[in-house]
Design a protein around this motif. Structure first.
Motif, short mmCIF file in Angstrom:
data_model
loop_
_atom_site.label_atom_id
_atom_site.label_comp_id
_atom_site.label_asym_id
_atom_site.label_seq_id
_atom_site.Cartn_x
_atom_site.Cartn_y
_atom_site.Cartn_z
N ILE A 24 8.44 12.48 -5.67
CA ILE A 24 8.36 11.15 -5.77
C ILE A 24 7.16 10.84 -5.77
O ILE A 24 6.40 9.68 -6.36
CB ILE A 24 9.44 10.41 -4.67
N GLY A 25 6.47 11.07 -4.57
CA GLY A 25 4.98 10.84 -4.16
C GLY A 25 4.21 11.05 -5.26
O GLY A 25 3.16 10.44 -5.70
N GLU A 26 4.38 12.41 -5.64
CA GLU A 26 3.18 12.63 -6.79
C GLU A 26 3.35 11.95 -8.23
O GLU A 26 2.46 11.66 -8.72
CB GLU A 26 3.89 14.41 -7.33
N GLU A 28 -4.75 -1.90 -3.76
CA GLU A 28 -4.12 -3.01 -4.84
C GLU A 28 -2.43 -2.96 -4.89
O GLU A 28 -1.81 -3.62 -4.53
CB GLU A 28 -4.48 -2.79 -6.17
N VAL A 29 -2.20 -1.61 -4.83
CA VAL A 29 -0.69 -1.28 -5.06
C VAL A 29 0.03 -1.58 -3.58
O VAL A 29 1.15 -2.29 -3.66
CB VAL A 29 -0.33 0.07 -5.18
N SER A 30 -0.57 -1.50 -2.45
CA SER A 30 -0.03 -1.46 -1.23
C SER A 30 -0.04 -3.16 -1.14
O SER A 30 0.97 -3.67 -0.38
CB SER A 30 -0.85 -0.90 -0.20
N LYS A 31 -0.89 -3.85 -1.18
CA LYS A 31 -0.83 -5.28 -1.18
C LYS A 31 0.21 -5.85 -2.22
O LYS A 31 0.96 -6.62 -1.72
CB LYS A 31 -2.45 -6.03 -1.69
N ALA A 32 0.21 -5.33 -3.68
CA ALA A 32 1.29 -6.22 -4.00
C ALA A 32 2.79 -5.65 -3.70
O ALA A 32 3.71 -6.39 -3.78
CB ALA A 32 1.11 -5.51 -5.75
N ALA A 33 3.02 -4.30 -3.24
CA ALA A 33 4.19 -3.84 -2.54
C ALA A 33 4.39 -4.38 -1.23
O ALA A 33 5.73 -4.12 -0.90
CB ALA A 33 4.28 -2.53 -2.84
N SER A 40 -0.16 5.73 1.29
CA SER A 40 -0.64 7.02 1.16
C SER A 40 0.13 8.25 1.65
O SER A 40 0.10 9.18 1.00
CB SER A 40 -2.04 6.94 1.94
N GLU A 41 0.78 7.95 2.73
CA GLU A 41 1.64 8.92 3.19
C GLU A 41 2.93 9.32 2.06
O GLU A 41 3.38 10.54 2.00
CB GLU A 41 2.31 8.81 4.37
#
Length: 96
Positions: A10-12, A27-32, A40-41
């Motif tokens: 899933i992470g990959e 960007e993605v962490s802010k949007a999510a 990252s983990e």
């Protein structure tokens, strides 16, 4: 041979999509609405993401969760050397 974990696939898959979109973790962490470190983990397969978190990340990537799960399923089938994935109907009939 070390068994492959679903969380790693899933992470990959999430990372591949983020990189293909030329987006940063930030960007993605802010949007999510998830912390950068946690995202990252998840991408490194170190954390098992809940279905709610996966849906949020997929939403931030404008990517249906079903697509990610399908990609993960295909990757897992390759690791398991499954050449033909059975349909859900065939699986339920075999279980009956």
């Amino acid at each position: 041979m070390k068994p492959v974990l679903v969380r790693e696939l899933i992470g990959e898959s999430l990372r591949e999509e983020r990189v293909a979109q030329a987006r940063t973790l930030r960007e993605v962490s802010k949007a999510a609405r998830v912390s950068l470190g946690y995202l990252s983990e998840v991408e490194r397969g170190q954390k098992e993401a809940s279905s709610e978190l996966l849906a949020s990340i997929c939403g931030a990537l404008d990517l249906p969760l079903s697509v990610v799960l399908n990609v993960v399923s295909e990757k897992m089938a390759m690791y398991e050397r499954v050449t033909t994935l059975p349909t859900v109907r065939a699986m339920t009939q075999a279980a009956a």
